[in-house]
Design an enzyme around this catalytic site. Structure first.
Site, PDB file in Angstrom:
ATOM      1  N   CYS A 267      -2.854  -3.161   7.053  1.00 56.60           N
ATOM      2  CA  CYS A 267      -2.330  -3.094   8.537  1.00 56.60           C
ATOM      3  C   CYS A 267      -2.565  -1.607   8.965  1.00 56.60           C
ATOM      4  O   CYS A 267      -2.882  -0.609   8.265  1.00 56.60           O
ATOM      5  CB  CYS A 267      -0.727  -3.381   8.805  1.00 56.60           C
ATOM      6  SG  CYS A 267       0.280  -1.987   8.142  1.00 56.60           S
TER       7      CYS A 267
ATOM      8  N   GLU B 229       0.816  -1.283   0.034  1.00 56.47           N
ATOM      9  CA  GLU B 229      -0.171  -0.052   0.094  1.00 56.47           C
ATOM     10  C   GLU B 229       0.867   1.245  -0.047  1.00 56.47           C
ATOM     11  O   GLU B 229       0.658   2.233  -0.694  1.00 56.47           O
ATOM     12  CB  GLU B 229      -0.681  -0.096   1.413  1.00 56.47           C
ATOM     13  CG  GLU B 229      -1.994  -1.193   1.375  1.00 56.47           C
ATOM     14  CD  GLU B 229      -1.288  -2.234   2.317  1.00 56.47           C
ATOM     15  OE1 GLU B 229      -0.044  -2.594   2.053  1.00 56.47           O
ATOM     16  OE2 GLU B 229      -1.921  -2.968   3.114  1.00 56.47           O
TER      17      GLU B 229
ATOM     18  N   CYS C 199      -0.634   1.215   7.117  1.00 54.30           N
ATOM     19  CA  CYS C 199      -0.892   1.438   5.832  1.00 54.30           C
ATOM     20  C   CYS C 199      -2.309   2.106   5.977  1.00 54.30           C
ATOM     21  O   CYS C 199      -2.884   3.060   5.121  1.00 54.30           O
ATOM     22  CB  CYS C 199      -0.980   0.187   4.990  1.00 54.30           C
ATOM     23  SG  CYS C 199       0.631  -0.553   4.637  1.00 54.30           S
TER      24      CYS C 199
HETATM   25 ZN   LIG Z   1       0.871  -2.357   5.951  1.00 56.32          ZN
END
Ligand SMILES: [Zn+2]
Length: 169
Positions: free
Chosen positions: A86, A58, A89
Site C-alpha cells: 500500500c 512490510e 508501506c
Molecule cells: Zn501496507
C-alpha cells in the site's frame, strides 16, 4: 526482471502469509527482507494482533530488521511481499532506503478492499514522484499469491474492520 531467486524468496513470503492466516490476530499478507541473497527477517500482517493499523507485513519486517541491525538504513535490501504494498508501506520502504520491492499479486488481481486508494496506483505514484532508484517489480508467483486473497468480484468480507468497503457509491 524476476529471477529464480525472486521466486524462491516469494515462496518464503507465501509461507509467512499462510502462517499469518492461521495466527489469531494475524492476516494473510507475508513479507521477507533479503540482503546479499540471505533472508534478513520475515513476517506477516500483525494489525489485529497488536491493535495497530500500521502493522502491515512490510512495516513488521522493516521494524524487525532495524532492531536486528540497530539502524534505520536498509539500503541494499529487497522486500518481497505477497501483495502489492500500500502507499504507507511503499513510503516506509523509501524512508528505509530499501533498494527493491518485489510483490506477487497486484491491484487488479485481488479485491479492491486491500488498497486504500480507489483511483490511484500508489506504488506508481510513489515511484514516479519520489525516486528513480527504487526498483519495483510485480507479478512474481502472481497466481499463488492472489489465491491468498478475495478475488476482484467476491463479496466484501465483513469480519475484518480493515477490510471494510470504503469505496464511495
Ligand atoms: Zn501496507
Amino acid at each position: 526482471m524476476a529471477t529464480e531467486r525472486d521466486v524462491h524468496f516469494m515462496r518464503l513470503a507465501i509461507g509467512q502469509a499462510e502462517i499469518g492466516k492461521s495466527t489469531p490476530g494475524g492476516s494473510e499478507v507475508g513479507a521477507v527482507l533479503v540482503c546479499n541473497d540471505k533472508v534478513a527477517c520475515e513476517g506477516f500482517n500483525e494489525g489485529e494482533l497488536h491493535h495497530d493499523a500500521t502493522a502491515h507485513a512490510e512495516i513488521v519486517v522493516i521494524r524487525r530488521a532495524g532492531n536486528l541491525l540497530q539502524r534505520t538504513d536498509l539500503s541494499g535490501h529487497t522486500l518481497y511481499c505477497t501483495l502489492q504494498p500500500c502507499g504507507m508501506c511503499t513510503m516506509a520502504c523509501l524512508w528505509a532506503g530499501i533498494s527493491r520491492i518485489v510483490f506477487g499479486a497486484g491491484r487488479g488481481d485481488v479485491h479492491h478492499i486491500y488498497f486504500e486508494s480507489r483511483h490511484n496506483n500508489t506504488v506508481d505514484f510513489i515511484r514516479d514522484a519520489f525516486r528513480d532508484d527504487l526498483e519495483i517489480e510485480g507479478g512474481v508467483l502472481k497466481t499463488e499469491c492472489a489465491a491468498l486473497y478475495a478475488k476482484p468480484d467476491d463479496p466484501v468480507p465483513t469480519s475484518d474492520p480493515a477490510h471494510s468497503d470504503t469505496r464511495s457509491a
